[in-house]
Design a protein around this motif. Sequence first.
Motif, PDB file in Angstrom:
ATOM      1  N   UNK A   8      -1.305   0.255  -1.405  1.00 20.36           N
ATOM      2  CA  UNK A   8      -1.473   1.672  -1.123  1.00 20.36           C
ATOM      3  C   UNK A   8      -0.199   2.253  -0.500  1.00 20.36           C
ATOM      4  N   UNK A   9       0.271   3.345  -1.095  1.00 19.97           N
ATOM      5  CA  UNK A   9       1.391   4.103  -0.534  1.00 19.97           C
ATOM      6  C   UNK A   9       0.925   5.538  -0.357  1.00 19.97           C
ATOM      7  N   UNK A  10       1.058   6.070   0.855  1.00 15.45           N
ATOM      8  CA  UNK A  10       0.603   7.438   1.108  1.00 15.45           C
ATOM      9  C   UNK A  10       1.801   8.291   1.495  1.00 15.45           C
ATOM     10  N   UNK A  11       1.896   9.452   0.850  1.00 17.75           N
ATOM     11  CA  UNK A  11       3.062  10.316   1.087  1.00 17.75           C
ATOM     12  C   UNK A  11       2.619  11.700   1.520  1.00 17.75           C
ATOM     13  N   UNK A  12       3.391  12.286   2.410  1.00 15.85           N
ATOM     14  CA  UNK A  12       3.245  13.707   2.724  1.00 15.85           C
ATOM     15  C   UNK A  12       4.378  14.430   2.019  1.00 15.85           C
ATOM     16  N   UNK A  13       4.013  15.404   1.174  1.00 18.51           N
ATOM     17  CA  UNK A  13       4.991  16.015   0.263  1.00 18.51           C
ATOM     18  C   UNK A  13       5.612  14.864  -0.519  1.00 18.51           C
ATOM     19  N   UNK A  14       6.932  14.693  -0.490  1.00 23.48           N
ATOM     20  CA  UNK A  14       7.485  13.576  -1.259  1.00 23.48           C
ATOM     21  C   UNK A  14       7.881  12.422  -0.336  1.00 23.48           C
ATOM     22  N   UNK A  15       7.661  12.613   0.966  1.00 23.31           N
ATOM     23  CA  UNK A  15       8.090  11.615   1.944  1.00 23.31           C
ATOM     24  C   UNK A  15       6.990  10.588   2.189  1.00 23.31           C
ATOM     25  N   UNK A  16       7.214   9.326   1.795  1.00 25.55           N
ATOM     26  CA  UNK A  16       6.169   8.333   2.060  1.00 25.55           C
ATOM     27  C   UNK A  16       5.986   8.103   3.555  1.00 25.55           C
TER      28      UNK A  16
END
Lengths: 297, 264
Positions: free
Chosen positions: B14-22
């Motif tokens: 799982x990788x979670x990003x806000x906007x394009x910033x992980x």
Amino acid sequence: MNSNLYYNPSLRRNISDKVLTLLSGLFSLIAILPLILVIAYVIVNGASQINLSVLTQLPEPPGDDISAGGIGNAIIGTLIVTGIAALISIPIGVGGGIYLAEYSKPGVFTKFIRFGTNVLSGVPSIISGVCVYGVIVSTKIILGSNFSALAGGLALSILMLPTIIKTTDEGLKLVSNDLRKAALGLGASKYITITRVTLPSAITPIATGVVLAIARAAGETAPLIFTALFSFYWAQGTQALLEPIATLSVLIYNFALEPYKTQNELACAASFILVIVVLMMNLLTKLIGYYTNSNKS
Amino acid sequence: MNNKDNTIVSLENVTISYKSQPAVKNVYLDIPKSKVTALIGPSGCGKSTVLRAINRMNDLIEGCTLKGRVLFDGIDLYDKDIDPVEVRRRIGMVFQQPNPFPKSIYENIAFGARINGYSGDMDELVELSLRQAAVWDECKDKLNDSGVSLSGGQQQRLCIARTIAIQPEIILMDEPCSALDPISTLKIEETIHELKKDFTIVIVTHNMQQALRVSDMTAFYNAEQEEGTSGGKVGYLVEFNKTEEIFNSPCQKATQDYVSGRFG
């Protein structure tokens, strides 16, 4: 070093301090003077005119100098027209406010609606009257009737809308996001969250906004001259919605300008009733705030 | 060590990003059933982000996206046919700040149950939930008082009771004690011990002693500057093991440093 610590009234800063305090006090007094004058004038001239027959009788057509009759049909008319306006503007206004605060995503459309609401609240009331006159009254689009209570209510609802949208929008924005998260975290849908949690929490500002909007609409004259016109008769049956109807504000406008004293006195009586109603509405908003706040904690 | 049958939620890459910033990346985590799992780590390592991913609360954050799979009973929660409302009914959440509704204590509990279609004896459910959350004795004489009138610690236990009332399978707790005094914290921890008989609990905490006291399993997250970027730090899972292993004989040096208080 040896300057003393006692207050010295002849110091420059102390003198200017006194003068400015006095000046600002004077100006705030001048600012509330119109309010006091208006209310005093209306009470002095109007209260003495109030009696049962004034409140229950029909107005007499100008010219008969013995009695001007009463304002009974205008009181009923104001209730009807304002009621129609409230029925139209509350669902639309509250619904629009809910959309803005809860559903809309930041973007051009949302900005446009908020901007439009602000513009609408600045539109002179006579314009909304002329607009409804042009669209509904002159075209006889509603079942062939021209001047009518319905048209009057519609014109007033245009004036009420922006206030209701704005207070709903802002009232909902004040509700803590924690509450929304709490409801959503329990598996509530967005609909349940809004109807059961956020809307009840914002009910005070929304109700206040609605009452203020109604109070404002009840006193409007210009839009009604073009739409509801006036009537010397009682509103009877549902058919009355499609006919010209008397309202307090238009009665004041018509009768205050008559050359006859009795008519002028009737206008004063109507002014008194109208001012009292608006004052009561404003007190009601305070009451709503007080009641709902004491209910919460 | 982890028998697959005992796993209730499983995060796969799982990788979670806000906007394009992980914010956190490449997390693999198997959360065991009927156990307390603690997520620990320094600020900004993404442990709360991972927690919110488990019941899709991240959906509420603008621009938050998730890659990888979060399996709950073998079903991918991020499949496009999944209804997040239904997910949150099965996986409840308790937040950092106590957030009772400005309704009566009774209504606070009844709200969730009612919207979930509970048709049994509501009085019984309210009492049971408040008892399980160890707040019944303090509330039983004032069920009609506003939930907001309780103290902070009581409010938080009311929020736990409210979550229990919807009978979820998992309870997620996002630093539930960080706004509370030590005594209230102790009470919540005792509550957690009771609750793990019936529920799976995942708790994010800043307090390592708390993790040690309440959890069976501990996942340690850390954050590091991503190579070649000027942006913020990216969180990752360093180590996941039984709590005593993490605290007594961690495999990684970073874990050792963190649990012994050398950084964080």
